[in-house]
Design an enzyme around this catalytic site. Structure first.
Site, short mmCIF file in Angstrom:
data_model
loop_
_atom_site.label_atom_id
_atom_site.label_comp_id
_atom_site.label_asym_id
_atom_site.label_seq_id
_atom_site.Cartn_x
_atom_site.Cartn_y
_atom_site.Cartn_z
N SER A 54 -6.32 2.11 1.77
CA SER A 54 -4.92 2.54 1.67
C SER A 54 -3.91 1.45 1.38
CB SER A 54 -4.52 3.23 2.98
OG SER A 54 -4.75 2.35 4.08
N CYS A 55 -4.32 0.36 0.76
CA CYS A 55 -3.32 -0.68 0.47
C CYS A 55 -2.46 -0.25 -0.70
CB CYS A 55 -3.98 -2.02 0.16
SG CYS A 55 -2.75 -3.30 -0.19
#
Length: 314
Positions: free
Chosen positions: A132-133
């Site tokens: 989820s960066c």
């Protein structure tokens, strides 16, 4: 009887449910040692890639009145640096509870290769796979692609047998909560970490009439008080949808002991602190520990399990 913050997570016992969020105060061995010596119940390493990364150009992190905006771009020392640290700490502190180890590859293959390295190592802690960066230019957040998420987890669980959690971005639609929970419930995940920063926000310096971070024309992940309602919603949504065996780590908007209480009330087993840890440093854990006990004492709770997940509806 005074409140106890003792937290059982997987097969581990921690003095309290407080942790740093990966990315904050965990870049170097010095910072990791400071976390280990603090009142944090547990700590997690910087999300690592195969090789060292410099990350995005500066300025890339700015504290703003209600939180932060960042576009760090996953700067880190590389997986070998952190793996060497955690293995040495296991040897020198064998009675400490498990360390959390974060990885965030730029591709499926990179994630698979790093997880194989962890699987083949003597690391007996807990691994977190960051899907989820929001701040790597040209790289979408994997966990917004449901098919790709399933493809990765299919491959990972063919060989990975150690405890594994995943870090998710925020979701905003009930259908997305349902779809993602349906996928995650198919795997022997240890936990889900909700949420990473809310991606692609924009903060303006009115005096300069400009953005405040350099990468991506000023777009960056938003953290702090701005995101707490979204974080609580994600914690609650997944707590009520996931198999009970999949625990929740709540991250987002924690500034006070009351905020910690709210995350736990929504169903989190552990909580991670990011923006406020940047602002205050590791003494924040002692303050949060004290404030959470005060909230519990005032309400007559002696253990977290007496209220965890028991949010009332109207």
């Amino acid at each position: 009887m005074p409140a106890s913050l003792t937290t059982k997570f997987l097969n581990q016992t921690y003095e309290n449910p407080l942790m740093n969020a990966s990315g904050v105060h965990c870049m170097t061995t010095k910072e990791l040692d400071e976390l280990a010596a603090s009142r944090a119940g547990a700590f997690i390493t910087k999300s690592s890639t195969t090789l060292e990364r410099a990350g995005n150009p500066e300025p890339r992190y700015v504290s703003v009145p209600l939180g932060s905006i960042n576009s760090m771009g996953l700067p880190n020392q590389g997986i070998d640096y952190y793996l060497e640290y955690v293995l040495e700490r296991q040897r020198t502190h064998p009675n400490e509870p498990a360390i959390f180890f974060s990885v965030a590859g730029m591709s499926i293959d990179e994630n698979i290769n790093m997880l194989r390295k962890i699987q083949d190592s003597e690391f007996h802690g807990i691994t977190e796979l960051n899907l989820s960066c929001p701040n790597v230019p040209g790289k979408p957040q994997v966990a917004y692609d449901f098919d790709l998420t399933k493809e990765i987890l299919d491959k990972v669980f063919q060989f990975f047998k150690k405890p594994l959690g995943i870090k998710l971005p925020p979701y905003f639609d009930f259908a997305h909560f349902d779809i993602m929970a349906g996928i995650l419930n198919q795997y022997p995940l240890a936990y889900v970490n909700s949420i990473n920063s809310v991606g692609n926000g924009l903060y303006i310096d009115v005096d300069k009439e400009s953005v405040v971070v350099k990468p991506k024309n000023g777009f960056g992940g938003i953290g702090g008080e701005y995101v707490k309602p979204t974080a609580l919603a994600n914690v609650r949504a997944f707590y009520t949808r996931l198999n009970p065996s999949i625990k929740i780590v709540g991250t987002g908007g924690i500034r006070t002991g009351k905020d910690v209480f709210e995350h736990l009330l929504c169903g989190a087993s552990m909580v991670q602190i990011g923006t406020e840890l940047v602002k205050e440093g590791v003494p924040i854990f002692e303050r949060l520990e004290r404030e959470l006990k005060e909230v519990m004492d005032k309400k007559g709770y002696t253990t977290i399990e007496e209220f965890r997940g028991k949010l009332n509806s109207l």
